[in-house]
Design a protein around this motif. Structure first.
Motif, PDB file in Angstrom:
ATOM      1  N   PHE A  18     -29.145  -9.442 -21.418  1.00 13.06           N
ATOM      2  CA  PHE A  18     -29.510  -8.053 -21.679  1.00 13.06           C
ATOM      3  C   PHE A  18     -28.505  -7.132 -20.989  1.00 13.06           C
ATOM      4  O   PHE A  18     -28.253  -7.269 -19.788  1.00 13.06           O
ATOM      5  N   GLY A  23     -29.753  -2.166 -22.703  1.00 16.76           N
ATOM      6  CA  GLY A  23     -30.880  -3.081 -22.811  1.00 16.76           C
ATOM      7  C   GLY A  23     -30.816  -3.981 -24.027  1.00 16.76           C
ATOM      8  O   GLY A  23     -31.710  -4.792 -24.260  1.00 16.76           O
ATOM      9  N   THR A  25     -29.101  -7.029 -26.443  1.00 17.12           N
ATOM     10  CA  THR A  25     -28.761  -8.396 -26.067  1.00 17.12           C
ATOM     11  C   THR A  25     -27.489  -8.863 -26.760  1.00 17.12           C
ATOM     12  O   THR A  25     -27.191  -8.458 -27.886  1.00 17.12           O
ATOM     13  N   CYS A 104     -27.878  -8.602 -11.611  1.00 16.73           N
ATOM     14  CA  CYS A 104     -27.266  -8.873 -12.909  1.00 16.73           C
ATOM     15  C   CYS A 104     -26.014  -9.731 -12.697  1.00 16.73           C
ATOM     16  O   CYS A 104     -25.676 -10.091 -11.572  1.00 16.73           O
TER      17      CYS A 104
END
Length: 289
Positions: A18, A23, A25, A104
């Motif tokens: 993501f 947001g 993919t 992330c």
């Protein structure tokens, strides 16, 4: 918090990625599977699932959904290392570095460039020079429910042939010979997968008589019907999960840059054969001893 080297922290497996900005993919384009884009999340779409396989210098990243002709689709690019270079998916793997930042990951090809989502289109994915403050260059790895390691995990493993039900073993009498026998879980049937170059070396848990480690390899040269043997000198094997098996614990073991795969035809010693997806003697089930 600054980025941390991810090769030691990021766990190989299957993830949905993501983007930290939109947001959306990462996925292969349904209209042309050789292009990589960003799109709305769809939990049933396997083209949004990416398998991270650790190699000695980083990770190879492969889309779970193969091409229509059965070829694997690896994350790659075809042009130069420059801003705006489009991301592609193709049969040639590239090695990527993975670094963690603020929960992330940043997927890098060098110390200067990484995967970036184009803010203007929110769909195009390309290479851009690294900017630590740019959220479009960060991807949150959502682990898929069905995810298991992309290659056999750490520690000793048994390799049991799917068709014959026999286990790959090093001979206890002639430590250079490799055969298949009824599974008995002794150390000569236990193998350890170690990241090496673009794949793995496969080490037997039992050593040679003189104490040297013994690795899975083939009699030179590596060609059709080459005999699988054990040697103190490690060889590199390409280890690929069998996508047809939903339990995800079966693999094929291939010689680099070829389709020559370890097979165990009934009544014969293991050797190399051209891969045939319908031949279960070329598929190996991994299990703990």
């Amino acid at each position: 918090m600054g980025p941390t080297q991810g090769c030691f922290l990021f766990i190989p497996g299957i993830y949905t990625l993501f983007n930290g900005c939109g947001g959306t993919t990462l996925q292969t384009d349904p209209s042309d599977r050789t292009f990589v884009i960003a799109n709305e999340f769809n939990d049933s779409d396997s083209c949004q699932q990416w398998e991270f396989t650790q190699v000695a210098s980083g990770f190879v990243i492969r889309c779970i959904l193969d091409a229509s002709n059965g070829d694997p689709l690896y994350l790659m690019f075809r042009g130069g290392l420059r801003n705006g270079e489009p991301l592609r998916a193709g049969p040639t793997p590239m090695v990527w570095n993975v670094r963690q930042q603020d929960g992330c990951i940043r997927i890098m090809f060098s110390d200067q460039f990484c995967l970036d989502l184009d803010r203007h289109t929110e769909r195009k994915v390309h290479l851009m020079k690294i900017s630590l403050s740019e959220p479009c260059q960060l991807w949150f790895p959502g682990e898929c429910e069905s995810s298991l390691a992309a290659a056999p995990g750490p520690g000793a493993q048994m390799l049991v042939n799917v068709k014959a039900g026999t286990a790959l073993e090093m001979s206890v009498l002639d430590r250079g010979s490799v055969a298949c026998g009824l599974p008995h879980k002794a150390r000569n049937q236990q193998w350890i997968f170690e990241p090496r170059e673009e794949g793995y070396s496969i080490l037997c848990s039992k050593r040679a008589f003189d104490g040297r480690p013994m690795y899975l390899t083939v009699e030179e040269p590596a060609k059709l019907h080459a005999k699988v043997v054990a040697s103190p000198f490690p060889a590199t094997w390409i280890v690929e999960r069998n996508n047809a098996d939903k339990t995800r614990d079966t693999f094929r073991l291939s010689w680099p840059n070829s389709d020559l795969t370890i097979t165990a035809p009934e009544g014969h010693l293991p050797d190399l054969m051209h891969f045939d997806g319908a031949d279960q003697s070329m598929i190996w089930r991994v299990s703990r001893p």
